[in-house]
Design a protein around this motif. Structure first.
Motif, PDB file in Angstrom:
ATOM      1  N   GLY A 252      -9.694  37.170   7.654  1.00 18.38           N
ATOM      2  CA  GLY A 252      -9.182  36.806   6.334  1.00 18.38           C
ATOM      3  C   GLY A 252     -10.082  35.868   5.567  1.00 18.38           C
ATOM      4  O   GLY A 252      -9.784  35.518   4.413  1.00 18.38           O
ATOM      5  N   LEU A 264      -3.549  32.687   2.069  1.00 18.68           N
ATOM      6  CA  LEU A 264      -3.439  34.145   2.087  1.00 18.68           C
ATOM      7  C   LEU A 264      -2.014  34.556   1.744  1.00 18.68           C
ATOM      8  O   LEU A 264      -1.054  33.938   2.210  1.00 18.68           O
ATOM      9  N   SER A 265      -1.868  35.599   0.971  1.00 18.35           N
ATOM     10  CA  SER A 265      -0.530  36.077   0.637  1.00 18.35           C
ATOM     11  C   SER A 265       0.134  36.681   1.861  1.00 18.35           C
ATOM     12  O   SER A 265      -0.536  37.052   2.841  1.00 18.35           O
ATOM     13  N   ARG A 268      -1.264  40.063   2.503  1.00 16.52           N
ATOM     14  CA  ARG A 268      -2.591  40.083   3.105  1.00 16.52           C
ATOM     15  C   ARG A 268      -2.515  39.827   4.614  1.00 16.52           C
ATOM     16  O   ARG A 268      -3.196  40.496   5.400  1.00 16.52           O
ATOM     17  N   ILE A 269      -1.689  38.870   5.018  1.00 18.22           N
ATOM     18  CA  ILE A 269      -1.563  38.603   6.454  1.00 18.22           C
ATOM     19  C   ILE A 269      -0.957  39.800   7.173  1.00 18.22           C
ATOM     20  O   ILE A 269      -1.388  40.159   8.272  1.00 18.22           O
TER      21      ILE A 269
END
Length: 503
Positions: A252, A264-265, A268-269
């Motif tokens: 990331g 991180l959103s 995204r994770i």
């Protein structure tokens, strides 16, 4: 317009919890016996929404609210979208406040001291990264019919719940279980339940969760019995968890810290997590040997040692335990590849799935019921035995003389022809008349078998004994659920060739 505009006053019921008053709804039970109705209180928050500064922290108890809070619909779930892995209808519900309990009760009133009904607390499965408590299969109405108050709980999943982060509390999903169980201790009497008669139960990862709790010294005051269905223990090693967390941070482009991951959103994770946990032909062996990388981990705090080590040391030995599995939990994994697998040499296939050469002849002889049905069935049985049924026998052995009952769910699905993962859950909840049953069980699954499975669960939750002999010694009695159901000595004998000196 609100939900209550469609209700009559007689349909609604209110209860006062430690945080405030909640409004639920009466519904009918099914089966034509016992209590004719059940009150459902859905989506009661036991913790603040785990977002913002609380996202990667231990759960914080829900602050009190004013007035009456509607508990008429399921609240937000930690599961997002359709992960495509659950065989049970487990919907995702959008929203931030994902730490909730659903309470089902036939008697929503505080009883006199010591006269409350027994309580079943359900922890859903889903590999510790999927699943939802908002399933119609987990509705407690028919446990209510039989005088058992039922609670289903939610918890953070995947990396948010279980991922290693350098400066974050460990095992956040486990801490969610603990706070939910504390909520039950503090509030269940207001719903007619007895906090001194709580049984925790779950299936798959949920079955592993209740075994984890059984072996956790800090959890012993929160429950009094355990029912583990197809339990999948994680016990992730500390080094493996840290390696995974650091790898996710690198992927990331952030530091492996709360600040880094918070940048991180959620989407995204989840994307990074999915990529890091995808299973391919080369990773199946690692999963079998080491388990999933996300789940309860040995952290030196909540879990100072593995669950098996804790059980062998006597933790939870005072608590009755029922555990079992279906005969062919993961045979479905190979169903689509059955034609291709016909041409693979069986010895090669067994080797890929980790069966030592020295054990192959004995294992195949012990599983003669599937050896003539093709490589896919043999591979599915071996995967089932390595991931579920051998682990079950090891837990039984670790428990020694502690009160333990063992079952096998052997009835073959009318859809698949074998007893696959999740098939026993609607029998446990006695909801064969519910939606989405036929795709898993086929048409007309036997209600008599549901009566037996559900009835034994009620007997265990109510009196600490499911109604068949305890498992004692290396070849104890096992309840085999089939048509007809029967009690068989050493009914897991076919798994024994997998158990070596380390078992």
């Amino acid at each position: 317009m609100t939900d209550t505009d469609f209700e009559t006053t007689a349909d609604l019921v209110e209860v006062t919890t430690t945080a405030g008053r909640v409004r639920g709804r009466w519904r009918p039970t099914t089966g034509g016996r016992g209590n004719p109705r059940s009150a459902a209180f859905l989506g009661i928050p036991f913790a603040e929404a785990p977002v913002g500064e609380l996202r990667f922290q231990a759960p914080v108890p829900k602050a009190p609210w004013e007035g009456v809070r509607d508990a008429l619909e399921f609240a937000a779930t930690a599961q997002r979208g359709d992960p495509g892995v659950t065989l049970i209808p487990e919907p995702s519900v959008e929203g931030e406040s994902t730490l909730n309990v659903n309470v089902f009760t036939p008697s929503p009133a505080r009883p006199e001291q010591g006269t409350g009904l027994p309580v079943l607390v359900w922890i859903h499965g889903g590999g510790y990264f999927a699943g939802s408590p908002a399933s119609v299969w987990y509705d407690g109405r028919n446990f209510n019919r039989d005088d058992v108050v039922t609670v289903s709980i939610s918890y953070r999943l995947g990396f948010d719940g279980f991922g290693w982060i350098e400066d974050a509390p460990s095992n956040r999903g486990v801490r969610d279980w603990l706070l939910a169980l504390e909520w039950v201790q503090q509030n269940i009497a207001a719903f007619g339940g007895d906090p001194s008669r709580v049984t925790i139960a779950g299936q798959s990862a949920g079955g592993g969760a209740v075994l984890t709790l059984l072996g956790m010294e800090k959890a012993q005051h929160l429950f009094h019995g355990v029912y583990s269905i197809s339990g999948a223990l994680a016990d992730v090693a500390a080094t493996r968890a840290e390696t995974f967390g650091r790898g996710l941070a690198t992927a990331g482009g952030v530091e492996p810290t709360v600040a880094g991951f918070s940048s991180l959103s959620e989407e995204r994770i989840l994307e990074l997590q999915k990529k890091a946990t995808q299973l391919g032909p080369s990773s199946v062996g690692t999963m079998i040997e080491e388990g999933l990388p996300l789940g309860p981990r040995i952290d030196g705090d909540l879990l100072p040692r593995s669950t098996r080590e804790a059980l062998a040391a006597g933790v939870g030995a005072d608590k009755p335990l029922v555990l079992g599995a279906t005969d062919d939990e993961f045979t479905m994994v190979f169903s689509d590849a059955a034609k291709k697998l016909r041409w693979v040499p069986r010895s090669l296939l067994l080797g890929k799935l980790g069966l030592p050469k020295a054990a192959r002849r004995a294992y195949l002889a012990a599983n003669a019921d599937v050896t003539g049905l093709g490589n896919a069935r043999v591979a599915g049985r071996l995967l089932t035995d390595r991931m579920f049924r051998s682990a079950l026998l090891k837990v039984v052995a670790d428990r020694g003389a502690a009160p333990t009952w063992v079952y096998r769910f052997s009835w073959p699905s009318g859809r698949f022809g074998f007893a696959e993962h999740c098939l026993d859950v609607p029998f446990f909840f006695d909801c064969l008349d519910g939606p989405a049953i036929e795709p898993l069980a086929g048409p007309n699954p036997p209600q008599q078998l549901a009566d037996e499975v559900h009835g034994a669960a009620v007997a265990f939750v109510t009196g600490g004994d499911p109604g068949w002999p305890r498992h004692e010694g290396g070849a104890g009695i096992v309840r085999v659920y089939d048509v007809p159901t029967r009690d068989v000595r050493d009914a897991y004998a076919s798994v024994r060739p997998l158990l070596g000196e380390s078992s």
